[in-house]
Design a protein around this motif. Structure first.
Motif, PDB file in Angstrom:
ATOM      1  N   ALA A  79       0.802  -1.218   0.000  1.00  0.00           N
ATOM      2  CA  ALA A  79       0.000   0.000   0.000  1.00  0.00           C
ATOM      3  C   ALA A  79       0.840   1.276   0.000  1.00  0.00           C
ATOM      4  O   ALA A  79       0.461   2.271  -0.624  1.00  0.00           O
ATOM      5  N   LEU A  80       1.958   1.268   0.692  1.00  0.00           N
ATOM      6  CA  LEU A  80       2.740   2.494   0.829  1.00  0.00           C
ATOM      7  C   LEU A  80       3.174   3.121  -0.500  1.00  0.00           C
ATOM      8  O   LEU A  80       3.101   4.349  -0.644  1.00  0.00           O
ATOM      9  N   ARG A 105       1.677   3.422  -3.126  1.00  0.00           N
ATOM     10  CA  ARG A 105       0.532   4.100  -3.741  1.00  0.00           C
ATOM     11  C   ARG A 105       0.111   5.339  -2.947  1.00  0.00           C
ATOM     12  O   ARG A 105      -0.746   6.098  -3.378  1.00  0.00           O
ATOM     13  N   ASP A 106       0.710   5.521  -1.776  1.00  0.00           N
ATOM     14  CA  ASP A 106       0.389   6.655  -0.905  1.00  0.00           C
ATOM     15  C   ASP A 106       1.171   7.882  -1.371  1.00  0.00           C
ATOM     16  O   ASP A 106       2.406   7.875  -1.346  1.00  0.00           O
ATOM     17  N   PRO A 107       0.480   8.945  -1.797  1.00  0.00           N
ATOM     18  CA  PRO A 107       1.194  10.138  -2.270  1.00  0.00           C
ATOM     19  C   PRO A 107       2.147  10.729  -1.224  1.00  0.00           C
ATOM     20  O   PRO A 107       3.213  11.235  -1.572  1.00  0.00           O
ATOM     21  N   GLN A 108       1.781  10.648   0.055  1.00  0.00           N
ATOM     22  CA  GLN A 108       2.663  11.163   1.100  1.00  0.00           C
ATOM     23  C   GLN A 108       3.932  10.327   1.207  1.00  0.00           C
ATOM     24  O   GLN A 108       5.013  10.868   1.422  1.00  0.00           O
ATOM     25  N   PHE A 109       3.816   9.021   1.055  1.00  0.00           N
ATOM     26  CA  PHE A 109       4.998   8.160   1.092  1.00  0.00           C
ATOM     27  C   PHE A 109       5.918   8.485  -0.083  1.00  0.00           C
ATOM     28  O   PHE A 109       7.135   8.589   0.089  1.00  0.00           O
ATOM     29  N   ARG A 110       5.327   8.676  -1.254  1.00  0.00           N
ATOM     30  CA  ARG A 110       6.137   9.039  -2.423  1.00  0.00           C
ATOM     31  C   ARG A 110       6.803  10.399  -2.229  1.00  0.00           C
ATOM     32  O   ARG A 110       7.957  10.597  -2.607  1.00  0.00           O
ATOM     33  N   HIS A 112       4.800   4.721  -8.262  1.00  0.00           N
ATOM     34  CA  HIS A 112       4.627   3.634  -7.285  1.00  0.00           C
ATOM     35  C   HIS A 112       5.566   2.457  -7.555  1.00  0.00           C
ATOM     36  O   HIS A 112       6.013   1.802  -6.621  1.00  0.00           O
ATOM     37  N   CYS A 131       8.892   3.373  -6.096  1.00  0.00           N
ATOM     38  CA  CYS A 131       8.817   3.299  -4.628  1.00  0.00           C
ATOM     39  C   CYS A 131       8.855   1.849  -4.153  1.00  0.00           C
ATOM     40  O   CYS A 131       9.488   1.544  -3.138  1.00  0.00           O
ATOM     41  N   ARG A 150       9.070   2.444   7.586  1.00  0.00           N
ATOM     42  CA  ARG A 150       7.770   2.771   8.187  1.00  0.00           C
ATOM     43  C   ARG A 150       7.892   3.814   9.294  1.00  0.00           C
ATOM     44  O   ARG A 150       7.221   4.847   9.255  1.00  0.00           O
ATOM     45  N   ARG A 202       5.744  12.260   8.538  1.00  0.00           N
ATOM     46  CA  ARG A 202       4.351  12.650   8.301  1.00  0.00           C
ATOM     47  C   ARG A 202       3.800  13.474   9.462  1.00  0.00           C
ATOM     48  O   ARG A 202       3.133  14.485   9.251  1.00  0.00           O
TER      49      ARG A 202
END
Length: 83
Positions: free
Chosen positions: A9-10, A12-17, A31, A34, A65, A72
């Motif tokens: 899932a990460l 696909r997370d815009p904040q993670f990218r 993604h 990433c 993580r 974040r």
């Protein structure tokens, strides 16, 4: 959510990218890039290995993580301070 689901899932997370981009000099990654970053950091060929490789799972939590969550939280504090 287990570690495999989280690793899937990460990316696909815009904040993670955005967080990874901040580590990589601001270059926005898609993604797939990433997901490759996760595999490189965790020293695995497939994210499925996170289930059976305790060292890789530890690297995932300690090097990806947790720092991402800390970033974040810090980022959200900055946004609230500027409002």
């Amino acid at each position: 959510m287990n570690v495999l689901q989280l690793a899937g899932a990460l990316p696909r997370d815009p904040q993670f990218r955005e967080w990874i981009a901040s580590l990589d000099g601001g270059t926005e990654l898609d993604h797939e890039q990433c997901a490759e970053f996760i595999r490189l950091v965790c020293q695995i060929e497939s994210r499925r290995e996170l289930i059976s490789n305790p060292d890789a799972e530890k690297r995932f939590h300690e090097q990806l993580r947790k720092p991402f969550l800390e970033w974040r939280v810090a980022s959200s504090k900055l946004v609230h301070e500027t409002q």
